[in-house]
Design a protein around this motif. Structure first.
Motif, PDB file in Angstrom:
ATOM      1  N   ILE A   1       0.859  -1.188   0.000  1.00  0.00           N
ATOM      2  CA  ILE A   1       0.000   0.000   0.000  1.00  0.00           C
ATOM      3  C   ILE A   1       0.893   1.236   0.000  1.00  0.00           C
ATOM      4  CG2 ILE A   1      -1.799   1.283   1.194  1.00  0.00           C
ATOM      5  CD1 ILE A   1      -2.707  -1.310   2.486  1.00  0.00           C
TER       6      ILE A   1
ATOM      7  N   GLU B   1       0.041  -7.854  -4.494  1.00  0.00           N
ATOM      8  CA  GLU B   1      -1.016  -6.918  -4.847  1.00  0.00           C
ATOM      9  C   GLU B   1      -0.549  -5.508  -4.494  1.00  0.00           C
ATOM     10  OE1 GLU B   1      -4.833  -7.941  -3.221  1.00  0.00           O
ATOM     11  OE2 GLU B   1      -4.389 -10.089  -3.282  1.00  0.00           O
TER      12      GLU B   1
ATOM     13  N   TYR C   1      -1.917  -1.410  -3.975  1.00  0.00           N
ATOM     14  CA  TYR C   1      -2.957  -0.390  -3.938  1.00  0.00           C
ATOM     15  C   TYR C   1      -2.305   0.954  -3.626  1.00  0.00           C
ATOM     16  CZ  TYR C   1      -7.145   2.260  -3.145  1.00  0.00           C
ATOM     17  OH  TYR C   1      -8.126   3.219  -3.251  1.00  0.00           O
TER      18      TYR C   1
ATOM     19  N   ARG D   1      -9.110  -2.320   4.354  1.00  0.00           N
ATOM     20  CA  ARG D   1      -8.410  -2.862   3.194  1.00  0.00           C
ATOM     21  C   ARG D   1      -7.411  -3.943   3.639  1.00  0.00           C
ATOM     22  NH1 ARG D   1      -8.461  -1.094  -1.711  1.00  0.00           N
ATOM     23  NH2 ARG D   1      -9.480   0.849  -1.040  1.00  0.00           N
TER      24      ARG D   1
END
Length: 268
Positions: A216, A240, A242, A261
């Motif tokens: 993140i 992943e 974000y 999240r």
């Protein structure tokens, strides 16, 4: 005790490491804070630190660790991760998810690289795989202010580099008194942590991270820069990513959905 909040210490070498724990779940989530731990540890703050993590309490028992006391000179991020792994084993934590923020994210990377057996899932927030030019510029300026013991300017500079303009419009009201808030007896601990950041580089080892990983970042990050998150994402297979468009280094505080999240990633 409410939320099962506890304060504790664990022996590490010839000193101790402070931690707090809270939550009622069977799964474990380790929380690793950033450079602010160089100014004040988590010691005795279990109830206060628990408040933002209520979402996790049913499923997780959370542990937030400080770096150990009596930090040696030239203490490295890698050594911090090794000590963190030792603390987990001494607390009989066989497997845990880890959320590392900023410098804590650097420690988390080495935990996942060198102690993979302990890590279930990994979240790296507003961090970097090495001390890039932006990191060097910012952290060196903080080191300079700490050496001058100019706590007011250190706190103001940290805020200006970390928070969004919308947040700062309110926060700037306390600048006249900010020099008295959280001022340590000395800056030795802060300086050792800051120098560890300047010497950090695990970029070439990131491909060794095999656990599910969420990265993140903030597109407005002025402390590590937004590209740091993209670089980690590229190196960590299957990770992943974000990115918060409007937030910077304090996205983990400012974004209302940050913990949601993280939680959704951990239980997915």
């Amino acid at each position: 005790m409410i939320w099962n909040a506890k304060n504790g210490t664990i022996p590490i070498g010839n000193t101790k490491m402070s931690y707090v724990s809270f939550g009622l779940g069977k799964k474990v989530l380790i929380l690793l804070p950033g450079l602010s731990d160089g100014l004040a540890t988590v010691d005795g703050k279990a109830l206060l630190l628990a408040i933002p993590y209520k979402l996790f309490f049913k499923d997780y028992t959370l542990f937030m660790f400080s770096r150990k006391n009596n930090l040696p000179d030239n203490y490295s991020i890698k050594e911090m991760a090794d000590d963190q792994a030792e603390a987990m084993r001494k607390l009989s934590i066989e497997k845990a998810s880890v959320l590392g923020v900023s410098e804590g994210g650097m420690i988390a990377q080495y935990l996942a690289i060198n102690h993979a057996d302990l890590i279930d899932r990994l979240v790296i927030a507003v961090s970097a795989p090495n001390a890039n030019d932006i990191v060097h510029s910012v952290v060196e300026s903080w080191i300079g202010l700490a050496k001058l013991q100019n706590h007011k300017q250190l706190m103001i500079n940290t805020a200006e580099k970390s928070y969004s303009e919308a947040y700062l419009k309110k926060y700037r009201k306390i600048y006249p008194v900010i020099g008295w808030i959280g001022k340590p007896k000395n800056y030795d601990r802060f300086l050792i942590n800051a120098n560890a950041i300047l010497n950090f580089d695990c970029f070439n080892d990131l491909k060794k991270i095999i656990c599910p990983t969420l990265i993140i970042g903030g597109e407005a990050d002025q402390v590590v820069g937004p590209m740091a998150s993209y670089e980690m994402h590229e190196q960590i297979k299957g990770s992943e990513l974000y990115m918060y468009k409007k937030f910077g280094h304090a996205a983990y505080e400012e974004a209302n959905d940050f913990n949601k999240r993280v939680f959704e990633f951990l239980v997915s």
